[in-house]
Write a protein that holds these residues in place. Structure first.
Motif, short mmCIF file in Angstrom:
data_model
loop_
_atom_site.label_atom_id
_atom_site.label_comp_id
_atom_site.label_asym_id
_atom_site.label_seq_id
_atom_site.Cartn_x
_atom_site.Cartn_y
_atom_site.Cartn_z
N LEU A 1 1.21 -0.78 0.16
CA LEU A 1 -0.08 -0.01 -0.11
C LEU A 1 1.17 0.99 0.36
O LEU A 1 2.11 1.48 0.93
N PHE A 2 0.69 2.14 -0.49
CA PHE A 2 1.23 3.76 -0.96
C PHE A 2 0.66 4.50 -0.74
O PHE A 2 -1.15 4.67 -1.23
N PHE A 3 0.30 5.77 0.00
CA PHE A 3 -0.45 6.80 0.68
C PHE A 3 0.00 7.94 -0.36
O PHE A 3 0.76 8.61 0.25
N ILE A 4 -1.10 8.51 -0.25
CA ILE A 4 0.40 9.48 -1.62
C ILE A 4 -1.13 10.84 -1.46
O ILE A 4 -2.44 10.89 -0.81
N ASN A 5 -1.33 12.14 -1.45
CA ASN A 5 -1.74 13.30 -2.06
C ASN A 5 -2.82 12.76 -2.60
O ASN A 5 -2.75 12.38 -4.09
N ASP A 6 -4.42 13.18 -2.78
CA ASP A 6 -5.26 12.99 -3.93
C ASP A 6 -4.91 13.18 -5.34
O ASP A 6 -5.29 12.33 -6.27
N LYS A 7 -4.53 14.67 -5.17
CA LYS A 7 -4.42 14.63 -6.82
C LYS A 7 -3.18 14.09 -7.40
O LYS A 7 -3.36 14.28 -8.54
N ASP A 8 -2.47 13.23 -7.20
CA ASP A 8 -1.58 12.45 -7.69
C ASP A 8 -2.10 11.46 -7.57
O ASP A 8 -1.98 10.04 -8.72
N LEU A 9 -3.50 10.54 -7.18
CA LEU A 9 -3.41 9.29 -8.35
C LEU A 9 -3.25 9.12 -8.92
O LEU A 9 -2.52 7.82 -9.57
N ASN A 10 -3.92 9.66 -10.62
CA ASN A 10 -4.07 9.11 -11.47
C ASN A 10 -2.10 9.24 -11.92
O ASN A 10 -1.89 7.67 -12.72
N PRO A 11 -1.46 9.99 -12.15
CA PRO A 11 0.32 10.67 -12.42
C PRO A 11 0.85 9.21 -11.24
O PRO A 11 1.59 8.50 -12.01
N ALA A 12 0.50 8.48 -10.41
CA ALA A 12 1.01 7.97 -9.37
C ALA A 12 0.31 6.78 -10.26
O ALA A 12 0.96 5.59 -10.10
N ILE A 13 -0.42 5.97 -10.31
CA ILE A 13 -1.18 4.91 -11.25
C ILE A 13 -0.12 4.86 -12.05
O ILE A 13 -0.14 3.47 -12.70
N ASN A 14 -0.29 5.85 -13.68
CA ASN A 14 0.47 5.91 -14.43
C ASN A 14 1.19 5.29 -14.02
O ASN A 14 2.09 4.79 -14.91
#
Lengths: 429, 429
Positions: free
Chosen positions: A409-422
């Motif tokens: 599990l990685f926890f990040i900021n909301d706004k970064d979700l799509n770039p993170a998945i990418n």
């Protein structure tokens, strides 16, 4: 014997139901068919279940749902006509249902009529038997299935006979119709598969299986050919949707494989969910937003036994039940769904925790997201994922690796979700 | 006003005490001196406290400790002679102590006499006052310091007067001598620093500060110039030893800085422990072995509220209290000190947990180690550490990042501890 469940889009229209009929008749092992309520026929169409919830709201205002129910009835009548069935009996059934809704049989009864009518009608199409799940599935007050349901089902089903069965609902122990959570037809299918000892549970939907990442995000995301119960459960937990996670429990012990297939492309291999796999592959990555992080710290926090449990109890008073937690040496971070507490409730909770437990620091950080990387975690791909996130300038707020054999599990900021998945998909898949 | 504490090696001999005397007299703000019991003078020497524990064992067998106590007495007499003090009074004090030990005053009394005699003798050397901590520090049954101790100390100390005070012990509320945990003189110093509002708490020892990594392992490990209370506490928790972690609590609220200095090289800058730092640097890496991992998993494990607390309660029945924990979606791993449960106890605990909580899997994996990377965790060095471990072919069993703002925890196999520290130090420092 195969239990097959067809989702809302598979039973939305005559055209769709013709595909379903072909699928069912192409393998005589398909003896038990569970159906959802008709979904959308086109983009701006309304699902039957949503129309029924509208009926329910109207009735709760002491008005008749007659006008809205007409739209429900039309959907079924159209299908019946498509199959050249006599609509007289159907109309009588529809009238009866509408009467009961107006008579105040309640939300669960009303919401479940989409499946009820769907199964009734499709049993006519196939010339198979209809079985009302209100008679055989007993749902406990906490939403779990009462064990005696399995016996009731076994006794109700005549071996060799074929059935069409409504998904989504059962009844309370005193016979009142009660629904599962939304999407619960998957659960109904699982219950029947278990009760009848199916060799396979087929789950027919409108996608060709479970994707390794959300295809709306990763256009070339691959379909996962095979994964385990645990993996699908944890992938669902972090936001992937295709198969209802609560549907795994009933068949988990019986180790019945689940095949996800596409009604519109039945030749596609789909996804097979199995008890165990020898594959060491990564399976998928998924994430969801809408979390807040509650961070607490205090020197020698855990010297006092039971401190964390007492804090959790306090949090529950404020309506906060964390989804994920990380415990440090002198600090904790809990991730909870932001909707559980307004800003003022969160503030009151922090003040109370700080005072009661003499904490050094308590803060709530909103706009958090969780990302789960799922697969065989003895590989070190999760390190590649972390490196990829850093390279993409995405702040990682927490990592939980090793608690689960299948998920990091990685926890990040909301706004970064799509770039993170990418970034993770590109690095690891 | 400075409170200074001198450790066992600093007070082990006349030669050492002469250095201590020079240090104290070089700054007139050094008004309160806490001393440990004399440590080793040479490699195979025996610490006075160990001799006293030997005396205690003998007395518990209803024999006299006279012979062993002679060795204790010799140490002090030698020091007294080194400072050309009259040993008559000292001998009377030593006789009294020996008499009390033989009379069965108990383990804590006996163990604490090293500090008592050390302080008594050094007060003679300096011509300062002696204050017995049994009269001013009240220790609760759970080992914590009773708050009234601070008032007692303030009332006992005459402003402007200078004192030599024994570390390591106080008394119960009914006046019985009671010790802190081993190394507890650091705590005594912290209590006096707090009670008297010291501007600085100096902790004099035989190393030039806290090292970024164990210097026995990393020969060129650097001394940490400055770190925070939290960082030193968490570094201690994962095995670094220099400053007793429980000594932070008393001065945490008062935010008194702590200076670690080397009695043998007083010109070295040492390490300063401060409430807050603006430094974004990594601080250190440390680890310890001797843990076992208890892994449990169950589908939908946390659907039932309170499950983890109930499991922890069950574990405590078997004597197991985890030091570290990671919670996954449907699984948990708890790391506990292996010495808490023999193999058979661990097995019985697993069986019981499995049965009671209907778990899918329960295993205990022995030979685990924890490694903590401590510093400002907003940097991404922990990713470099993970990459370095992978490059060194070290299996990472778990990572807990983000629960703490100062520490990332890595869990690895026992045998890999030293290579892991090496790999991380090389990559990150």
């Amino acid at each position: 014997m195969i239990v097959c469940k067809f989702g809302g889009s598979s039973v939305a229209s005559t055209a769709q139901l013709k595909k379903v009929k072909d699928i069912i008749l192409s393998d005589e092992n398909r003896q038990i068919v569970i159906v959802s309520a008709p979904g959308k026929c086109f983009k701006d169409d309304v699902k039957v279940t949503d129309l029924l919830y509208e009926c329910n709201s109207i009735v709760q205002k002491n008005l008749s749902c007659r006008e809205v129910f007409k739209k429900v009835a039309e959907r079924y009548v159209e299908i019946a006509k498509g199959f050249k069935l006599d609509v007289k009996e159907l109309n009588a059934v529809l009238d009866g249902v509408r009467f009961n809704i107006d008579a105040g049989r309640g939300t669960d009864y009303t919401a479940s009529r989409g499946e009820y009518l769907s199964a009734y009608l499709f049993s006519q199409v196939l010339g198979w038997s209809f079985l009302d799940t209100a008679d055989v599935i007993i749902i406990n007050p906490d939403g779990t299935v009462a064990p005696e349901s399995y016996d009731l089902i076994k006794r109700a089903i005549i071996p060799g006979k074929k059935y069409v069965i409504p998904g989504f609902y059962g009844a309370t122990s005193n016979g009142q119709v009660k629904t599962f959570s939304r999407g619960g037809s998957d659960i109904t299918g699982a219950i029947f598969a278990r009760a009848l000892g199916a060799t396979l549970y087929e789950n027919w939907t409108d996608v060709s299986g479970i994707y390794a990442a959300d295809p709306r995000l990763i256009s070339n995301a691959r379909v996962i050919p095979e994964l385990t119960y645990k993996q699908v459960r944890e992938l669902s937990d972090v936001g992937a949707s295709v198969f209802h996670e609560e549907a795994i429990a009933p068949i988990y012990e019986r180790q019945i494989p689940i095949q996800i297939k596409n009604t519109n492309q039945p030749e596609d291999k789909g996804t097979l969910i199995v008890p165990e796999t020898s594959s060491k592959d990564l399976i998928g990555v998924s994430g969801k937003t809408g979390f807040s992080a509650l961070r607490v710290s205090k020197l020698m926090l855990f010297k006092k036994y039971g401190a964390r449990h007492a804090m959790l109890t306090m949090m529950h008073i404020f309506g906060v039940r964390p989804s994920y937690s990380l415990y440090g040496i002198d600090s904790i971070v809990w991730y909870f769904e932001s909707k559980m507490a307004s800003i003022s409730v969160a503030k009151a909770m922090c003040d109370r925790l700080k005072k009661e437990f003499e904490l050094d620091e308590v803060t709530v950080v909103p706009d958090q997201a969780v990302v789960g990387l799922v697969g065989d975690m003895t590989s070190t791909s999760y390190i590649d994922a972390a490196v990829a996130l850093r390279k993409a300038n995405i702040d990682i707020n927490s990592i939980n690796y090793g608690a689960s054999e299948v998920t990091t599990l990685f926890f990040i900021n909301d706004k970064d979700l799509n770039p993170a998945i990418n970034a993770i998909y590109e690095a690891c898949f």
